[in-house]
Design a protein around this motif. Structure first.
Motif, PDB file in Angstrom:
ATOM      1  N   SER A  27       0.808  -1.217   0.000  1.00 56.23           N
ATOM      2  CA  SER A  27       0.000   0.000   0.000  1.00 56.23           C
ATOM      3  C   SER A  27       0.841   1.268   0.000  1.00 56.23           C
ATOM      4  O   SER A  27       0.389   2.306  -0.490  1.00 56.23           O
ATOM      5  CB  SER A  27      -0.964   0.003   1.182  1.00 56.23           C
ATOM      6  OG  SER A  27      -0.245  -0.026   2.401  1.00 56.23           O
ATOM      7  N   SER A  28       2.072   1.221   0.504  1.00 62.61           N
ATOM      8  CA  SER A  28       2.915   2.419   0.456  1.00 62.61           C
ATOM      9  C   SER A  28       3.290   2.731  -0.994  1.00 62.61           C
ATOM     10  O   SER A  28       3.404   3.899  -1.371  1.00 62.61           O
ATOM     11  CB  SER A  28       4.163   2.268   1.336  1.00 62.61           C
ATOM     12  OG  SER A  28       4.964   1.193   0.921  1.00 62.61           O
ATOM     13  N   ALA A  29       3.449   1.711  -1.815  1.00 64.14           N
ATOM     14  CA  ALA A  29       3.707   1.926  -3.241  1.00 64.14           C
ATOM     15  C   ALA A  29       2.478   2.540  -3.912  1.00 64.14           C
ATOM     16  O   ALA A  29       2.598   3.478  -4.704  1.00 64.14           O
ATOM     17  CB  ALA A  29       4.091   0.615  -3.909  1.00 64.14           C
ATOM     18  N   LEU A  30       1.313   2.019  -3.590  1.00 64.41           N
ATOM     19  CA  LEU A  30       0.073   2.563  -4.144  1.00 64.41           C
ATOM     20  C   LEU A  30      -0.078   4.030  -3.763  1.00 64.41           C
ATOM     21  O   LEU A  30      -0.415   4.875  -4.604  1.00 64.41           O
ATOM     22  CB  LEU A  30      -1.128   1.757  -3.653  1.00 64.41           C
ATOM     23  CG  LEU A  30      -2.497   2.269  -4.082  1.00 64.41           C
ATOM     24  CD1 LEU A  30      -2.639   2.258  -5.595  1.00 64.41           C
ATOM     25  CD2 LEU A  30      -3.593   1.436  -3.433  1.00 64.41           C
ATOM     26  N   ASN A  31       0.173   4.348  -2.517  1.00 63.75           N
ATOM     27  CA  ASN A  31       0.083   5.725  -2.049  1.00 63.75           C
ATOM     28  C   ASN A  31       1.029   6.629  -2.839  1.00 63.75           C
ATOM     29  O   ASN A  31       0.640   7.715  -3.282  1.00 63.75           O
ATOM     30  CB  ASN A  31       0.397   5.789  -0.551  1.00 63.75           C
ATOM     31  CG  ASN A  31       0.203   7.168   0.008  1.00 63.75           C
ATOM     32  OD1 ASN A  31      -0.810   7.803  -0.215  1.00 63.75           O
ATOM     33  ND2 ASN A  31       1.195   7.633   0.757  1.00 63.75           N
ATOM     34  N   LEU A  32       2.258   6.185  -3.036  1.00 61.51           N
ATOM     35  CA  LEU A  32       3.226   6.982  -3.790  1.00 61.51           C
ATOM     36  C   LEU A  32       2.763   7.184  -5.229  1.00 61.51           C
ATOM     37  O   LEU A  32       2.848   8.295  -5.759  1.00 61.51           O
ATOM     38  CB  LEU A  32       4.605   6.331  -3.752  1.00 61.51           C
ATOM     39  CG  LEU A  32       5.684   7.055  -4.557  1.00 61.51           C
ATOM     40  CD1 LEU A  32       5.908   8.470  -4.034  1.00 61.51           C
ATOM     41  CD2 LEU A  32       6.979   6.253  -4.530  1.00 61.51           C
ATOM     42  N   LEU A  33       2.266   6.145  -5.860  1.00 58.90           N
ATOM     43  CA  LEU A  33       1.793   6.273  -7.237  1.00 58.90           C
ATOM     44  C   LEU A  33       0.685   7.314  -7.342  1.00 58.90           C
ATOM     45  O   LEU A  33       0.682   8.140  -8.257  1.00 58.90           O
ATOM     46  CB  LEU A  33       1.291   4.923  -7.759  1.00 58.90           C
ATOM     47  CG  LEU A  33       2.331   3.824  -7.912  1.00 58.90           C
ATOM     48  CD1 LEU A  33       1.666   2.526  -8.351  1.00 58.90           C
ATOM     49  CD2 LEU A  33       3.428   4.234  -8.869  1.00 58.90           C
ATOM     50  N   LEU A  34      -0.242   7.286  -6.408  1.00 60.06           N
ATOM     51  CA  LEU A  34      -1.348   8.242  -6.447  1.00 60.06           C
ATOM     52  C   LEU A  34      -0.872   9.671  -6.165  1.00 60.06           C
ATOM     53  O   LEU A  34      -1.361  10.622  -6.788  1.00 60.06           O
ATOM     54  CB  LEU A  34      -2.443   7.819  -5.471  1.00 60.06           C
ATOM     55  CG  LEU A  34      -3.146   6.506  -5.847  1.00 60.06           C
ATOM     56  CD1 LEU A  34      -4.060   6.056  -4.717  1.00 60.06           C
ATOM     57  CD2 LEU A  34      -3.903   6.635  -7.159  1.00 60.06           C
ATOM     58  N   LEU A  35       0.085   9.828  -5.262  1.00 60.63           N
ATOM     59  CA  LEU A  35       0.635  11.166  -4.983  1.00 60.63           C
ATOM     60  C   LEU A  35       1.375  11.729  -6.194  1.00 60.63           C
ATOM     61  O   LEU A  35       1.188  12.891  -6.564  1.00 60.63           O
ATOM     62  CB  LEU A  35       1.572  11.115  -3.780  1.00 60.63           C
ATOM     63  CG  LEU A  35       0.901  10.983  -2.421  1.00 60.63           C
ATOM     64  CD1 LEU A  35       1.953  10.723  -1.339  1.00 60.63           C
ATOM     65  CD2 LEU A  35       0.092  12.224  -2.098  1.00 60.63           C
ATOM     66  N   ILE A  36       2.205  10.910  -6.814  1.00 62.04           N
ATOM     67  CA  ILE A  36       2.966  11.362  -7.988  1.00 62.04           C
ATOM     68  C   ILE A  36       2.018  11.647  -9.144  1.00 62.04           C
ATOM     69  O   ILE A  36       2.224  12.604  -9.906  1.00 62.04           O
ATOM     70  CB  ILE A  36       4.050  10.334  -8.370  1.00 62.04           C
ATOM     71  CG1 ILE A  36       5.100  10.211  -7.257  1.00 62.04           C
ATOM     72  CG2 ILE A  36       4.693  10.688  -9.708  1.00 62.04           C
ATOM     73  CD1 ILE A  36       5.910  11.476  -6.983  1.00 62.04           C
ATOM     74  N   HIS A  37       0.968  10.851  -9.278  1.00 61.30           N
ATOM     75  CA  HIS A  37      -0.031  11.074 -10.325  1.00 61.30           C
ATOM     76  C   HIS A  37      -0.646  12.474 -10.208  1.00 61.30           C
ATOM     77  O   HIS A  37      -0.961  13.109 -11.212  1.00 61.30           O
ATOM     78  CB  HIS A  37      -1.115   9.996 -10.227  1.00 61.30           C
ATOM     79  CG  HIS A  37      -2.294  10.240 -11.106  1.00 61.30           C
ATOM     80  ND1 HIS A  37      -2.257  10.074 -12.466  1.00 61.30           N
ATOM     81  CD2 HIS A  37      -3.560  10.651 -10.808  1.00 61.30           C
ATOM     82  CE1 HIS A  37      -3.434  10.375 -12.974  1.00 61.30           C
ATOM     83  NE2 HIS A  37      -4.252  10.716 -11.986  1.00 61.30           N
ATOM     84  N   GLN A  38      -0.801  12.956  -8.981  1.00 62.86           N
ATOM     85  CA  GLN A  38      -1.357  14.295  -8.770  1.00 62.86           C
ATOM     86  C   GLN A  38      -0.358  15.386  -9.116  1.00 62.86           C
ATOM     87  O   GLN A  38      -0.754  16.508  -9.434  1.00 62.86           O
ATOM     88  CB  GLN A  38      -1.809  14.453  -7.322  1.00 62.86           C
ATOM     89  CG  GLN A  38      -2.998  13.600  -6.977  1.00 62.86           C
ATOM     90  CD  GLN A  38      -3.365  13.676  -5.507  1.00 62.86           C
ATOM     91  OE1 GLN A  38      -2.592  14.118  -4.673  1.00 62.86           O
ATOM     92  NE2 GLN A  38      -4.565  13.229  -5.199  1.00 62.86           N
TER      93      GLN A  38
END
Length: 114
Positions: free
Chosen positions: A63-74
């Motif tokens: 989930s930390s990877a998922l969180n990073l992906l969503l943050l970078i996507h923004q």
């Protein structure tokens, strides 16, 4: 995991290609390996308008990877290339596959960016 064996460490490589910044990650994407991955992705997001994350050699993502992906996507245009089945499953279960841009290969992600 059996005693004496350790999980593969995450390796990060970076390069530019066709006007995009490509970050290649290999190994596990988890809380322990996240700092260098986050740093590479944040630098890439600041350097060029398109960031391609090549995940073809990712063996595990949490989930930390998922969180990073969503943050970078923004923060930038993020294209995820060659997501392995485990990562794809997590993205589908969470609905993130409907938000993030997924491509079968780095070449296709670069072509879409151009």
């Amino acid at each position: 995991m059996p005693e004496g064996l350790s999980r593969p460490k995450c390796v990060v490589e970076q390069y530019t290609r066709e006007g995009s910044w490509v970050v290649v990650v290999r190994g596990d994407l988890d809380m322990d390996s996240m700092p260098p991955v986050r740093e590479a992705m944040e630098r890439a997001a600041a350097a060029l308008p398109v960031l391609i994350l090549d995940t073809g050699a990712v063996s595990f993502a949490d989930s930390s990877a998922l969180n990073l992906l969503l943050l970078i996507h923004q923060a930038t245009t993020l294209r995820i290339a060659a997501p392995p089945p485990q990562l794809l499953r997590m993205l589908r279960i969470t609905g993130a596959d409907q938000i993030l841009n997924l491509y079968p290969s780095t070449e296709q992600a670069c072509a879409a960016a151009g």
